[in-house]
Design a protein around this motif. Structure first.
Motif, PDB file in Angstrom:
ATOM      1  N   PHE A  86       0.831  -1.202   0.000  1.00  0.00           N
ATOM      2  CA  PHE A  86       0.000   0.000   0.000  1.00  0.00           C
ATOM      3  C   PHE A  86       0.868   1.256   0.000  1.00  0.00           C
ATOM      4  N   LYS A  90       0.481   4.424  -3.401  1.00  0.00           N
ATOM      5  CA  LYS A  90      -0.374   5.421  -2.770  1.00  0.00           C
ATOM      6  C   LYS A  90      -1.392   6.021  -3.743  1.00  0.00           C
ATOM      7  N   SER A  94      -9.174   3.071  -2.456  1.00  0.00           N
ATOM      8  CA  SER A  94      -9.437   1.971  -1.521  1.00  0.00           C
ATOM      9  C   SER A  94     -10.041   0.751  -2.204  1.00  0.00           C
ATOM     10  N   LYS A  97      -7.270  -1.082  -4.089  1.00  0.00           N
ATOM     11  CA  LYS A  97      -6.409  -1.808  -3.158  1.00  0.00           C
ATOM     12  C   LYS A  97      -7.109  -3.045  -2.615  1.00  0.00           C
ATOM     13  N   THR A 152      -8.975  -2.126   4.364  1.00  0.00           N
ATOM     14  CA  THR A 152      -8.109  -1.365   3.454  1.00  0.00           C
ATOM     15  C   THR A 152      -8.017   0.098   3.879  1.00  0.00           C
ATOM     16  N   ASP A 156      -4.606   2.231   5.408  1.00  0.00           N
ATOM     17  CA  ASP A 156      -4.090   3.467   4.810  1.00  0.00           C
ATOM     18  C   ASP A 156      -3.705   4.500   5.866  1.00  0.00           C
TER      19      ASP A 156
END
Length: 204
Positions: A86, A90, A94, A97, A152, A156
């Motif tokens: 992750f 960047k 979401s 990911k 997720t 982050d």
């Protein structure tokens, strides 16, 4: 799933808790997060509680403990690797990911299924499944998607260690529902709260 067939829910959660120290070390050595000495002690308290409980488990099962250890190790690798990936991506949102996380896990799940399950009867079981069990399976997929997406978003904004501690602490609601005397397991949520408190102070 293999460990759950042989161990109690509480013992499984202890393996999950014990993995926290390994995640904290990986978070520091691999991801470069700065953990204070007090935070490391707090993580050790979590593992101590898990160790005390597991050592007094009257349902000790060597095979179950082997699967439990494999589960703990896989959680450590997963937590560190996903946070690492992750950080390197960047620009992804979401949902992207979440999709990537589940996509990468699919080959492993399929391989383990072929190695540990009776795949010859899979088609028959799928075709013969009744409506109510099918509804429960589909509902579990929806809930699983929600868990994956919310996880997720948490990854982050949290460090690998904080995410792991969060994952440990929320499972103690299950202990409350099981209405079992916790014994050494009481140390684990206490350690989790201590990590959260120290992290909050550090941000302030």
């Amino acid at each position: 799933m293999k460990a759950m067939r042989l161990l109690t829910v509480e013992t499984m959660m202890m393996f999950r808790s014990i993995a926290t120290v390994a995640v904290a070390l990986g978070d520091s050595l691999i991801l470069g997060s700065q953990l204070s000495r007090r935070q490391m002690v707090a993580c050790a308290v979590i593992s101590l509680g898990g160790s005390i409980y597991a050592s007094s488990d009257l349902r000790f099962n060597a095979r179950g403990y082997a699967w439990g250890l494999a589960y703990a190790l896989s959680m450590v690798v997963n937590t560190i690797y996903v946070k690492f990936s992750f950080e390197k991506n960047k620009g992804m949102n979401s949902w992207e990911k979440t999709y990537l996380n589940n996509l990468l896990a699919s080959p492993v799940i399929l391989l383990l299924s072929f190695l540990t399950e009776d795949m010859s009867s899979l088609h028959r079981k799928v075709v013969e499944i009744e409506l109510l069990p099918l509804v429960w399976v589909l509902l579990s997929c929806v809930i699983g998607l929600g868990i994956s997406f919310s996880g997720t978003m948490c990854r982050d904004v949290l460090s690998a260690t904080s995410f792991d501690v969060l994952g440990n602490c929320n499972k103690y609601l299950t202990l409350a529902f099981n209405s079992i005397v916790l014994g050494g397991a009481l140390y684990s949520p206490a350690g989790g709260l201590l990590v959260s408190r120290l992290t909050a102070k550090k941000k302030d």
